[in-house]
Design an enzyme around this catalytic site. Structure first.
Site, mmCIF file in Angstrom:
data_model
loop_
_atom_site.group_PDB
_atom_site.id
_atom_site.type_symbol
_atom_site.label_atom_id
_atom_site.label_comp_id
_atom_site.label_asym_id
_atom_site.label_seq_id
_atom_site.Cartn_x
_atom_site.Cartn_y
_atom_site.Cartn_z
ATOM 1 N N TYR A 1 0.837 -1.206 0.000
ATOM 2 C CA TYR A 1 0.000 0.000 0.000
ATOM 3 C C TYR A 1 0.872 1.257 0.000
ATOM 4 C CZ TYR A 1 -3.376 3.492 1.649
ATOM 5 O OH TYR A 1 -4.157 4.609 1.786
ATOM 6 N N VAL A 2 1.923 1.240 0.806
ATOM 7 C CA VAL A 2 2.816 2.410 0.873
ATOM 8 C C VAL A 2 3.541 2.598 -0.462
ATOM 9 C CG1 VAL A 2 4.659 3.544 2.157
ATOM 10 C CG2 VAL A 2 3.112 1.986 3.350
#
Lengths: 216, 216
Positions: B131-132
């Site tokens: 996600y990051v």
């Protein structure tokens, strides 16, 4: 010329390290993930560097110091989970580009997938699409760097013996190509600077690999 | 000023459309995925456009025609699968940037996550890291465009009632912030062109939202 092969322990990588070690003017440094993968490469007389692509960029920079070219043939592959696709095919790839820049490595050869254009994302199946997205943006990132890059888009990979003959062009009909031939295409790409700034699809064909690569 | 809200049916998006419709000089167009999500927005007097972010860029371009600003607050969120993270948080986001450019929308406000720097990728848990990575490259892409952009990095989102008070700066201590306050931060960002070209983290704090945003 010394070449760092990222993803050396993959099937294309293993063929490539062997071909490089057999070549008069090339030497390989195999970037691998685990110590126990090293013996294959040491037996070929190649150097090894043990680096996790999910780790710090600095470790990749360290491994890239003193080489003249970097080949990215690592791949979570389309059949691992999309988390690894994000971490290896996208972020891992871009980290190796940053590492090449930081280590002063000018030449970069990317093994992409056959079609990474927007159209290929939109027409991909739901399970395959994330892989195409990752390769799309890795290729896009590379085009935006100042690295002397070549992007190779191989067809469907097989484990057949190489034939030494391929068809290579900006666009070719979709088809298969043995991993052994892809490794030879990479080697010819490395030794012919005329491939810098180019990208091409490659499948099995009628032209000798040298001719196919030098006539791009 | 007419604003296209991508991800309007999310919790921040719903607050934002309401705030925009309550504002004298702003009008909202809600980009939603399904017809049955439209009534909430129509009841507020907002326009809607039904578009799947996984679809063709052209559909997003069509939805963006005639608006002055685009807010991206869509998100697969960190808890959906990494396949959707790739398709929405990375590719979907970049497609809206391309669409904004093609539709002649100059202003773009990105709702990112709290920390999308390289260090945040490297220190993230294995499940959170993809996600990051997606948010990191979406932010990077936006910085490389010619869009008049602002990147907002909110802290941990809560459903508490907004307080109207936040702390906002390039770097703030990690903390929580109600979604309702984030929506107001977005609105103040839209109406203050001094935020163009800036990015900031925001958590609950002592300053009025207007003061916090205008003193960036």
């Amino acid at each position: 010329m010394k070449v760092l092969i990222v993803g050396a322990n993959g099937q294309i990588g293993k063929h490539l390290v062997k071909d490089i070690q057999d070549h008069d003017s090339l030497k390989a440094r195999a970037l691998i993930r685990k110590e126990e993968q090293a013996s294959y490469f040491h037996d070929l007389g190649a150097e090894t560097a043990i680096v996790d692509l999910e780790g710090e960029v600095d470790n990749i920079v360290e491994a890239a110091k003193g080489v003249d070219a970097l080949v990215f043939t690592a791949g979570s592959g389309p059949h691992t989970g999309p988390d690894k696709t994000m971490m290896i095919d996208l972020d891992g790839a871009i980290k190796t580009m940053k590492a090449a820049e930081q280590a002063g490595v000018k030449r970069y050869v990317m093994i992409s997938s056959f079609d990474t254009r927007r159209e290929a994302i939109q027409s991909a199946s739901e399970s395959f699409a994330p892989y195409v997205v990752a390769k799309h943006y890795a290729d896009e990132w590379l085009r935006g760097t100042n690295l002397n890059h070549t992007i190779i888009h191989p067809g469907k990979l097989t484990n057949d013996d190489g034939t030494g003959h391929v068809e290579a062009a900006a666009e070719v009909e979709r088809g298969e190509v043995p991993r052994q031939d892809v490794a030879r295409v990479i080697l010819e790409t490395l030794v012919h600077d005329s491939t810098i700034g180019k990208e091409f699809q490659v499948v099995s064909g009628q032209q000798s690999i040298t001719d196919a690569v030098t006539s791009l």
